[in-house]
Design a protein around this motif. Structure first.
Motif, PDB file in Angstrom:
ATOM      1  N   ARG A  81      -8.694   2.782  28.754  1.00 42.00           N
ATOM      2  CA  ARG A  81      -8.423   4.182  28.408  1.00 42.00           C
ATOM      3  C   ARG A  81      -9.258   5.147  29.246  1.00 42.00           C
ATOM      4  N   GLY A  82     -10.063   4.588  30.166  1.00 41.92           N
ATOM      5  CA  GLY A  82     -10.968   5.415  30.938  1.00 41.92           C
ATOM      6  C   GLY A  82     -12.271   5.650  30.194  1.00 41.92           C
ATOM      7  N   PHE A  83     -13.226   6.280  30.845  1.00 41.90           N
ATOM      8  CA  PHE A  83     -14.508   6.556  30.193  1.00 41.90           C
ATOM      9  C   PHE A  83     -15.227   7.699  30.888  1.00 41.90           C
ATOM     10  N   PHE A  84     -16.287   8.181  30.225  1.00 39.52           N
ATOM     11  CA  PHE A  84     -17.088   9.294  30.719  1.00 39.52           C
ATOM     12  C   PHE A  84     -18.435   8.802  31.237  1.00 39.52           C
ATOM     13  N   ILE A  85     -18.831   9.338  32.392  1.00 39.84           N
ATOM     14  CA  ILE A  85     -20.220   9.253  32.834  1.00 39.84           C
ATOM     15  C   ILE A  85     -20.838  10.603  32.502  1.00 39.84           C
ATOM     16  N   ALA A  86     -21.856  10.626  31.645  1.00 36.88           N
ATOM     17  CA  ALA A  86     -22.492  11.880  31.234  1.00 36.88           C
ATOM     18  C   ALA A  86     -23.940  11.904  31.718  1.00 36.88           C
ATOM     19  N   ILE A  87     -24.338  13.042  32.251  1.00 33.90           N
ATOM     20  CA  ILE A  87     -25.701  13.233  32.754  1.00 33.90           C
ATOM     21  C   ILE A  87     -26.420  14.186  31.808  1.00 33.90           C
ATOM     22  N   GLU A  88     -27.531  13.730  31.295  1.00 32.14           N
ATOM     23  CA  GLU A  88     -28.276  14.470  30.276  1.00 32.14           C
ATOM     24  C   GLU A  88     -29.608  14.951  30.849  1.00 32.14           C
ATOM     25  N   TRP A  89     -29.801  16.265  30.848  1.00 25.87           N
ATOM     26  CA  TRP A  89     -31.080  16.810  31.295  1.00 25.87           C
ATOM     27  C   TRP A  89     -32.141  16.592  30.223  1.00 25.87           C
ATOM     28  N   LEU A  90     -33.363  16.332  30.673  1.00 24.99           N
ATOM     29  CA  LEU A  90     -34.481  16.081  29.770  1.00 24.99           C
ATOM     30  C   LEU A  90     -35.507  17.205  29.902  1.00 24.99           C
ATOM     31  N   ILE A  91     -35.769  17.872  28.787  1.00 21.85           N
ATOM     32  CA  ILE A  91     -36.719  18.992  28.788  1.00 21.85           C
ATOM     33  C   ILE A  91     -38.113  18.430  28.506  1.00 21.85           C
ATOM     34  N   ILE A  92     -38.661  17.806  29.537  1.00 20.18           N
ATOM     35  CA  ILE A  92     -39.975  17.161  29.430  1.00 20.18           C
ATOM     36  C   ILE A  92     -40.889  17.714  30.518  1.00 20.18           C
ATOM     37  N   GLU A  93     -42.188  17.588  30.299  1.00 19.36           N
ATOM     38  CA  GLU A  93     -43.170  18.244  31.153  1.00 19.36           C
ATOM     39  C   GLU A  93     -43.055  17.827  32.623  1.00 19.36           C
ATOM     40  N   GLU A  94     -42.799  16.537  32.884  1.00 20.93           N
ATOM     41  CA  GLU A  94     -42.748  16.090  34.277  1.00 20.93           C
ATOM     42  C   GLU A  94     -41.532  16.607  35.042  1.00 20.93           C
ATOM     43  N   ASN A  95     -40.547  17.166  34.333  1.00 18.01           N
ATOM     44  CA  ASN A  95     -39.378  17.754  34.992  1.00 18.01           C
ATOM     45  C   ASN A  95     -39.502  19.263  35.187  1.00 18.01           C
ATOM     46  N   LYS A  96     -40.586  19.837  34.704  1.00 24.31           N
ATOM     47  CA  LYS A  96     -40.752  21.292  34.694  1.00 24.31           C
ATOM     48  C   LYS A  96     -41.063  21.828  36.088  1.00 24.31           C
ATOM     49  N   HIS A  97     -40.318  22.863  36.485  1.00 23.01           N
ATOM     50  CA  HIS A  97     -40.540  23.530  37.779  1.00 23.01           C
ATOM     51  C   HIS A  97     -40.765  25.009  37.532  1.00 23.01           C
ATOM     52  N   GLU A  98     -41.921  25.524  37.953  1.00 20.89           N
ATOM     53  CA  GLU A  98     -42.243  26.936  37.817  1.00 20.89           C
ATOM     54  C   GLU A  98     -42.123  27.616  39.174  1.00 20.89           C
ATOM     55  N   TYR A  99     -41.527  28.792  39.184  1.00 20.54           N
ATOM     56  CA  TYR A  99     -41.283  29.480  40.451  1.00 20.54           C
ATOM     57  C   TYR A  99     -41.308  30.992  40.239  1.00 20.54           C
ATOM     58  N   ASN A 100     -41.372  31.724  41.343  1.00 24.31           N
ATOM     59  CA  ASN A 100     -41.332  33.182  41.306  1.00 24.31           C
ATOM     60  C   ASN A 100     -40.020  33.666  41.914  1.00 24.31           C
TER      61      ASN A 100
END
Length: 296
Positions: A211-230
């Motif tokens: 029947r087919g299927f989904f590939i789902a990508i889930e973002w993780l709101i964790i400290e090591e993924n955090k990017h701070e910018y101006n």
């Protein structure tokens, strides 16, 4: 004559902010559950539990909070009822029986191919725990190479080794992602920069559903993924501070929205039509750049 002093009281609503804080555990094994995505129902507010199952979430009133993790029942609970620890119940994923032989694979088939050099559009989650999903339809030619070997995703990350989760879903009667095909986290690691991130799933023995299927990508709101910018706003020189959680996911233009879904505010929705000024994406739909390798 005495002057009358008139004092006017402005009735300004006072918001009561509170911080939810707990650790999430398996209600059977009592083990801590990492990478649980957490949303405020019907709002674009959320976070993710860390590797120790811990989370913090600031809200401005009593809300319904949704907890979603691979291999566990989704839980909805009022914020004033959250205790420590918070327990999630495991679910049993019924998988078709797979017979494993010692024969080495001799055939491969690649579907969903993309060219990294041709892609300059990306999905980013900002600071919210979104999920984006792409549906892969079944084709009779896949019968000769029915097993999933590799998943390749175009990523762009501003931090080193940002993590994201992959969820594999069946399709329900409404065409939405529902019920896990695999009940464990599949964590991808995106190197810094624009990369084709490859995840080897050959040992999971996942067969392409008819029947087919989904590939789902889930973002993780964790400290090591955090990017701070101006950044600066248009027509302004004032520097502002921004935060994003990496990585961004490359997208390709599609004529329809039938294969692209977004999960936010605790609900699945079809991806929206692009309003980009780019001719390539004008009035098109963003389809996640995901490539699969199938083997026999």
């Amino acid at each position: 004559m005495k002057k009358l002093l008139v004092i006017t009281f402005l009735h300004i609503p006072i918001l009561s902010f509170c911080q939810l804080k707990s650790v999430i555990i398996n209600n059977q094994t009592k083990e801590k559950i990492p990478y649980v995505n957490i949303w405020v129902e019907n709002e674009n507010v959320g976070t993710t539990s860390n590797e120790k199952g811990e989370f913090k979430l600031e809200i401005d009133d009593t809300k319904i909070i949704i907890f979603s993790a691979i291999g566990f029942e989704t839980k909805k609970i009022s914020s004033d009822s959250i205790k420590e620890p918070l327990e999630l119940k495991p679910i049993t994923t019924e998988l078709d029986e797979i017979i494993i032989s010692s024969k080495k694979s001799t055939q491969e088939l690649t579907i969903g191919e993309f060219k990294k050099s041709k892609i300059n559009h990306y999905f980013g989650c900002g600071i919210k725990p979104w999920i984006t999903a792409r549906f892969f339809k079944y084709n009779e030619q896949y019968a000769n190479t029915p097993f999933l070997k590799k998943i390749r995703i175009l990523t762009k990350s501003n931090v080193k080794d940002s993590k994201f989760n992959i969820r594999l879903y069946n399709i329900n009667k409404n065409g939405e992602p529902e019920n896990y095909i695999h009940d464990q986290n599949i964590v991808g690691i995106a190197k810094k920069g624009k990369k084709t991130t490859e995840i080897d799933v050959s040992e999971l023995n996942i067969e392409f559903p008819e029947r087919g299927f989904f590939i789902a990508i889930e973002w993780l709101i964790i400290e090591e993924n955090k990017h701070e910018y101006n950044y600066t706003m248009k027509d302004s020189r004032k520097k502002l501070e921004g935060i994003s959680y990496e990585p961004a996911i490359g997208t390709i233009p599609a004529e329809t929205d039938e294969n692209s879904w977004i999960f936010n505010q605790g609900k699945w929705r079809k991806v929206w039509q692009s309003k980009s000024t780019s001719r390539k994406f004008e009035n098109k739909y963003h389809l996640p750049a995901i490539e699969l390798t199938l083997i026999n």
